[in-house]
Scaffold this motif. Structure first.
Motif, PDB file in Angstrom:
ATOM      1  N   GLY A  45       0.802  -1.205   0.000  1.00 55.00           N
ATOM      2  CA  GLY A  45       0.000   0.000   0.000  1.00 55.00           C
ATOM      3  C   GLY A  45       0.835   1.255   0.000  1.00 55.00           C
ATOM      4  N   HIS A  46       1.956   1.211   0.763  1.00 56.72           N
ATOM      5  CA  HIS A  46       2.769   2.425   0.869  1.00 56.72           C
ATOM      6  C   HIS A  46       4.230   2.017   1.085  1.00 56.72           C
ATOM      7  CE1 HIS A  46       3.460   6.712   1.641  1.00 56.72           C
ATOM      8  NE2 HIS A  46       4.266   6.326   2.632  1.00 56.72           N
ATOM      9  N   LEU A  47       5.152   2.710   0.398  1.00 59.09           N
ATOM     10  CA  LEU A  47       6.597   2.482   0.540  1.00 59.09           C
ATOM     11  C   LEU A  47       7.254   3.787   0.954  1.00 59.09           C
ATOM     12  CD1 LEU A  47       8.964   0.548  -1.783  1.00 59.09           C
ATOM     13  CD2 LEU A  47       9.416   2.971  -1.404  1.00 59.09           C
ATOM     14  N   GLU A  48       8.201   3.684   1.882  1.00 58.31           N
ATOM     15  CA  GLU A  48       8.846   4.895   2.393  1.00 58.31           C
ATOM     16  C   GLU A  48      10.310   4.610   2.715  1.00 58.31           C
ATOM     17  OE1 GLU A  48       7.907   8.315   5.772  1.00 58.31           O
ATOM     18  OE2 GLU A  48       7.340   6.212   6.135  1.00 58.31           O
ATOM     19  N   ASN A  60       3.056   5.288  -3.272  1.00 56.80           N
ATOM     20  CA  ASN A  60       1.858   4.566  -2.849  1.00 56.80           C
ATOM     21  C   ASN A  60       1.332   3.704  -3.990  1.00 56.80           C
ATOM     22  OD1 ASN A  60       0.353   6.242  -4.589  1.00 56.80           O
ATOM     23  ND2 ASN A  60       0.015   7.760  -2.964  1.00 56.80           N
ATOM     24  N   HIS A  61       0.318   2.886  -3.633  1.00 53.40           N
ATOM     25  CA  HIS A  61      -0.193   1.933  -4.601  1.00 53.40           C
ATOM     26  C   HIS A  61      -1.012   2.614  -5.702  1.00 53.40           C
ATOM     27  CE1 HIS A  61      -3.591   2.537  -1.930  1.00 53.40           C
ATOM     28  NE2 HIS A  61      -4.386   2.032  -2.878  1.00 53.40           N
ATOM     29  N   MET A  62      -1.301   3.903  -5.536  1.00 56.72           N
ATOM     30  CA  MET A  62      -2.046   4.638  -6.556  1.00 56.72           C
ATOM     31  C   MET A  62      -1.116   5.209  -7.643  1.00 56.72           C
ATOM     32  SD  MET A  62      -5.139   4.326  -5.547  1.00 56.72           S
ATOM     33  CE  MET A  62      -5.989   5.572  -6.498  1.00 56.72           C
ATOM     34  N   GLY A  63       0.175   5.039  -7.451  1.00 54.48           N
ATOM     35  CA  GLY A  63       1.129   5.550  -8.433  1.00 54.48           C
ATOM     36  C   GLY A  63       1.754   6.862  -8.057  1.00 54.48           C
ATOM     37  N   LEU A  76      19.651  11.382  -5.558  1.00 60.56           N
ATOM     38  CA  LEU A  76      18.741  10.287  -5.224  1.00 60.56           C
ATOM     39  C   LEU A  76      17.912   9.881  -6.429  1.00 60.56           C
ATOM     40  CD1 LEU A  76      17.319  11.200  -1.695  1.00 60.56           C
ATOM     41  CD2 LEU A  76      18.955   9.417  -2.263  1.00 60.56           C
ATOM     42  N   ALA A  77      17.598   8.549  -6.483  1.00 58.59           N
ATOM     43  CA  ALA A  77      16.725   8.044  -7.543  1.00 58.59           C
ATOM     44  C   ALA A  77      15.945   6.861  -6.991  1.00 58.59           C
ATOM     45  CB  ALA A  77      17.533   7.625  -8.758  1.00 58.59           C
ATOM     46  N   LEU A  78      14.638   6.802  -7.311  1.00 56.62           N
ATOM     47  CA  LEU A  78      13.762   5.715  -6.869  1.00 56.62           C
ATOM     48  C   LEU A  78      13.373   4.911  -8.098  1.00 56.62           C
ATOM     49  CD1 LEU A  78      12.318   4.583  -4.357  1.00 56.62           C
ATOM     50  CD2 LEU A  78      10.335   5.967  -5.008  1.00 56.62           C
ATOM     51  N   SER A  79      13.725   3.626  -8.090  1.00 57.16           N
ATOM     52  CA  SER A  79      13.464   2.767  -9.246  1.00 57.16           C
ATOM     53  C   SER A  79      12.046   2.201  -9.177  1.00 57.16           C
ATOM     54  CB  SER A  79      14.483   1.635  -9.299  1.00 57.16           C
ATOM     55  OG  SER A  79      14.362   0.828  -8.146  1.00 57.16           O
ATOM     56  N   PRO A  80      11.536   1.645 -10.275  1.00 55.96           N
ATOM     57  CA  PRO A  80      10.172   1.102 -10.276  1.00 55.96           C
ATOM     58  C   PRO A  80       9.934   0.007  -9.245  1.00 55.96           C
ATOM     59  CG  PRO A  80      10.958   1.389 -12.515  1.00 55.96           C
ATOM     60  CD  PRO A  80      12.121   1.659 -11.632  1.00 55.96           C
ATOM     61  N   ASP A  81      10.976  -0.777  -8.908  1.00 59.31           N
ATOM     62  CA  ASP A  81      10.777  -1.846  -7.912  1.00 59.31           C
ATOM     63  C   ASP A  81      10.925  -1.343  -6.487  1.00 59.31           C
ATOM     64  OD1 ASP A  81      13.473  -1.360  -7.785  1.00 59.31           O
ATOM     65  OD2 ASP A  81      14.080  -3.456  -8.026  1.00 59.31           O
ATOM     66  N   GLY A  82      11.096  -0.026  -6.311  1.00 55.74           N
ATOM     67  CA  GLY A  82      11.189   0.553  -4.981  1.00 55.74           C
ATOM     68  C   GLY A  82      12.598   0.704  -4.450  1.00 55.74           C
ATOM     69  N   SER A  83      13.619   0.288  -5.213  1.00 58.84           N
ATOM     70  CA  SER A  83      15.003   0.417  -4.750  1.00 58.84           C
ATOM     71  C   SER A  83      15.421   1.887  -4.756  1.00 58.84           C
ATOM     72  CB  SER A  83      15.944  -0.385  -5.639  1.00 58.84           C
ATOM     73  OG  SER A  83      15.607  -1.757  -5.598  1.00 58.84           O
TER      74      SER A  83
END
Length: 466
Positions: A45-48, A60-63, A76-83
């Motif tokens: 649901g949520h990544l932080e 969040n899961h809504m994009g 900083l960079a956030l990849s599609p898999d959350g890395s």
């Protein structure tokens, strides 16, 4: 009772969250990229991402998502898999990173998973980073201990990837150690690498060279291309020389050296002493110290020593042994058809097992290839005349070659020359005899005239009037 159940549920959730938390240790150097991975979930649901209580990024899961790039966090960079990737980590960015992922359940409640990374600063150094071959380099790889019970293992790899030392300390280096050294830090099942460059100044030359009277003479010696003359001078270069130690026919090395060239430093140039017809490379500015000549000679056999002397007492030197390929023809190079011929091709010393000479006869020769280093031809023919080439090879590599020219006359031509010469001698003798006879006859006639004329006033015979 209801309050008790709520408190118990909160305790269970807290225990579950605490149990799901894990900490991993990773090492990185300042300026390197660091990539950190979040725990995998089926539906989140949520990544932080957090660092020291600071929110770095979320999704969040809504994009929806946001990456905090304020201040020193621009990389900083956030990849599609959350890395999360820190493309250029700074000294103040070492520490603990936490990723929290809340997984949505069908009942509307969420389960939180978390992972933390302890990013420790890895520092490597090599002192000095510019050294001469034969000197020592101090290798230091600082890898902080994550805890009192966790001690990383450290070992060093040289530029060839071979392990040369465990832990930190001094290592004696040679020319093969010039390049990138690697510190391997192993903690548990993970291994981290850090690199440091060491420049080792050394001379490079092959130990053996071959030549002949038909081939060029090359005596290589050079300094690595990535080293400048300024760096070499900074190490205390005093002087440089080429010396020659002749070898006799019995392969005995002379103890008396002939100094061929001396190196002047300002500007860098070779000064000739006793060159033996050798010339230095025009590419001296690029650290090419080689010598050479268009053709070799029997007197070139010996050891050539290239050396650079430094003010710390250390001398870099390389010895190049030169062997000369020779062809011996018995009884000679001018032969008569049908005459026996022995040809040998050698260095004058026993050949090692990896060296093999090979003959290439003239095109008109009836001999079949390949031919060994020693040839015995019972009777040569006119087709054997011309250039004979002997190649010295190591496996399929041509090292040098020698050429000899044979002149073969037919027997008929020789007898004709004998007959012609004999006839010429006979004609000469006949002409000489005729000349002598004619000369003798002329002398005799003059003698008779002298005898008939002895009176002063001779009177002719006949009748005279009184």
């Amino acid at each position: 009772m209801e309050k008790f159940r709520s408190a118990l549920l909160l305790l269970l959730l807290s225990a579950l969250v605490s149990a799901s938390r894990a900490q991993e240790v990773t090492y990185a150097e300042v300026g390197q990229p660091v990539s950190l991975t979040c725990p995998k979930t089926q539906s989140w649901g949520h990544l932080e991402w957090l660092f020291g209580g600071r929110e770095l990024a979320w999704r969040n899961h809504m994009g929806g998502q946001k990456v905090n790039t304020d201040g020193n966090w621009k990389e900083l960079a956030l990849s599609p898999d959350g890395s999360l990737t820190v493309n250029y980590i700074r000294p103040e960015q070492f520490g603990i990173y936490v990723c929290k992922v809340s997984e949505s359940g069908s009942s509307g409640t969420g389960t939180e998973k978390a992972v933390s990374y302890k990013v420790l600063r890895l520092t490597v150094s090599a002192e000095p980073s510019l050294v001469l071959s034969g000197q020592t380099v101090t290798l230091v790889c600082e890898a902080p201990h994550p805890s009192s019970r966790q001690t990383p293992e450290i070992h060093w790899l040289d530029p060839q990837g071979e392990e040369v030392k465990r832990g930190n300390g001094e290592v004696k280096v040679s020319g093969r150690h010039s390049g990138q050294w690697t510190c391997m830090v192993t903690l548990g099942q993970r291994t981290h690498r850090a690199h440091v460059s060491v420049t080792v100044v050394d001379l490079d030359s092959p130990p053996l060279q071959y030549t002949s009277k038909s081939s060029p003479l090359s005596i290589p010696c050079s300094i690595p291309a990535h080293v400048s003359w300024e760096q070499i001078k900074a190490l205390g270069l005093q002087e440089g020389h080429w010396h020659f130690f002749p070898r006799s026919a019995s392969d005995l090395l002379s103890s008396e050296a002939q100094r061929l060239f001396s190196l002047s430093l300002d500007p860098v140039a070779w000064q000739s002493d006793q060159t033996r017809g050798l010339s230095s490379s025009p590419d001296l500015k690029n650290r090419n110290l080689s010598l050479g000549r268009r053709k070799g000679d029997d007197g070139d056999r010996g050891d050539y020593v290239c050396s650079l002397k430094f003010d710390n007492g250390l001398t870099l030197s390389r010895t190049v042994r030169v062997d000369v390929l020779e062809i011996v023809s018995a009884p000679g190079t001018d032969l008569i058809s049908g005459q026996q011929l022995n040809l040998s091709c050698s260095l004058g010393v026993p050949l090692t097992s990896d060296l093999r000479p090979r003959w290439i006869p003239p095109e008109g020769s009836s001999l079949q290839r390949p031919l060994s280093g020693r040839l015995a031809i019972p009777a040569v023919s006119a087709g054997d005349g011309g250039k004979w080439r002997c190649e010295l090879r190591r496996n399929d590599t041509l090292l040098t070659s020698a050429v000899i020219t044979l002149k073969i006359e037919s027997r008929l031509t020789v007898w004709m020359l004998v007959i012609i010469c004999s006839a010429a001698v006979i004609v000469f003798l006949l002409l000489l005899l005729g000349f002598l006879c004619r000369h003798r006859r002329a002398q005799k006639m003059r003698h008779m005239r002298h005898r008939l004329c002895q009176c002063k006033n001779p009177k002719p015979k006949g009748f005279y009037r009184t």
